[in-house]
Design a protein around this motif. Sequence first.
Motif, short mmCIF file in Angstrom:
data_model
loop_
_atom_site.label_atom_id
_atom_site.label_comp_id
_atom_site.label_asym_id
_atom_site.label_seq_id
_atom_site.Cartn_x
_atom_site.Cartn_y
_atom_site.Cartn_z
N GLU A 279 0.82 -1.20 0.00
CA GLU A 279 0.00 0.00 0.00
C GLU A 279 0.87 1.26 0.00
O GLU A 279 0.58 2.24 -0.70
CB GLU A 279 -0.91 0.00 1.22
N ARG A 280 1.98 1.22 0.79
CA ARG A 280 2.88 2.37 0.83
C ARG A 280 3.56 2.59 -0.52
O ARG A 280 3.73 3.72 -0.96
CB ARG A 280 3.94 2.17 1.93
N ARG A 283 1.05 4.33 -2.83
CA ARG A 283 0.74 5.72 -2.51
C ARG A 283 1.95 6.65 -2.65
O ARG A 283 1.80 7.86 -2.66
CB ARG A 283 0.20 5.84 -1.08
N ALA A 284 3.13 6.10 -2.73
CA ALA A 284 4.36 6.90 -2.66
C ALA A 284 4.54 7.81 -3.86
O ALA A 284 4.07 7.51 -4.97
CB ALA A 284 5.57 5.98 -2.54
N GLN A 288 9.98 9.59 -2.63
CA GLN A 288 9.98 8.51 -1.64
C GLN A 288 10.50 7.20 -2.24
O GLN A 288 11.28 6.48 -1.61
CB GLN A 288 8.56 8.31 -1.10
N PHE A 306 11.85 1.35 5.75
CA PHE A 306 10.70 2.22 5.94
C PHE A 306 10.60 2.87 7.32
O PHE A 306 9.65 3.57 7.60
CB PHE A 306 9.40 1.39 5.70
N ASP A 309 10.17 6.81 7.54
CA ASP A 309 9.21 7.42 6.60
C ASP A 309 7.78 7.28 7.15
O ASP A 309 7.43 6.30 7.74
CB ASP A 309 9.30 6.77 5.22
#
Length: 309
Positions: A279-280, A283-284, A288, A306, A309
């Motif tokens: 998911e990260r 969305r990044a 990032q 991670f 962040d």
Amino acid sequence: MSHQGTLDPKLDIVFKMLFGHPDNRALLVSFLTAVLRPSSPIRAVRVESEPSKPAVDDKEIALDLHVELEDGQQVNVEMQTEPRPSRRERALYYWARMHSGQLGRGEGYEELCRSVVVLILGFRELKGERFHSLFRVREVHDSEELSEQLEIHVLELPKLRATATSDEPEVVEWGKFLAAASDTEREELAMKNPDLRQAKAALERLSADPDARILAEMRDRAQKSYRLDLTMARKEGIKEGIKEGIKEGIKEGIKEGQAALLNDQLSIKFGPLPPPVLERLQRANESQLLGWAKKLVLADSLEAIFRDD
């Protein structure tokens, strides 16, 4: 402009010259009586200022007809053949300006008379099929009227064909007169209605006036220029939109490619990725993704990549 040589009353300047002329007050009274259906007869009207040549040639200006009835009511009549931006907001603004203009310094609100806007449209504006729509200020649940001071009438000429029967035959006949595509159609209407017979004769007199024809030609050119400007602006807007869309698409494609590559690299080093990490990645932003890719080289766990962040 009509091909038969008669000026088109749907052109706003022609409409204003026809109904605003002092010799045609009876026609204006007949038209307003049909639209407003007043409780007491309209016997006299006063029309403000004639259009000037600079105004006629201004493609941005709206040529409206400002009328005062004998009982003090203010009526603003406007013919619009094509949709313009913010037309509903402009109608409310015209009403507000006209209504507030009634009071002089020190006069009380009880001195105010009703203000009415009549919009005659050459296009479809409202969802329903009524040719003549009427708007007032009412409570949304029980329809109690807040005040009779505001009234807006909308006459949509394209909806005349769908009006087989009507509880307002007089206003429908006036609509057909204005929307008629030929002198023959107007002649047929004039044979049945003495007011329309007078209106047809007045329109023919106006069409024979060289000065009126010059003003109509100027206005017709100004409106065509406005339509051309609008079309060009739309085309430029579409073009710019496509360019921006391509740029954004390329940018988004690069970001998706970076995320997919990092996903593969992380999976090779640490095995299948848990849903929160996936998911990260999804969305990044580009910054990032680049930072995580650099950490991957020395990291010994997903947490190390991670953590900050």
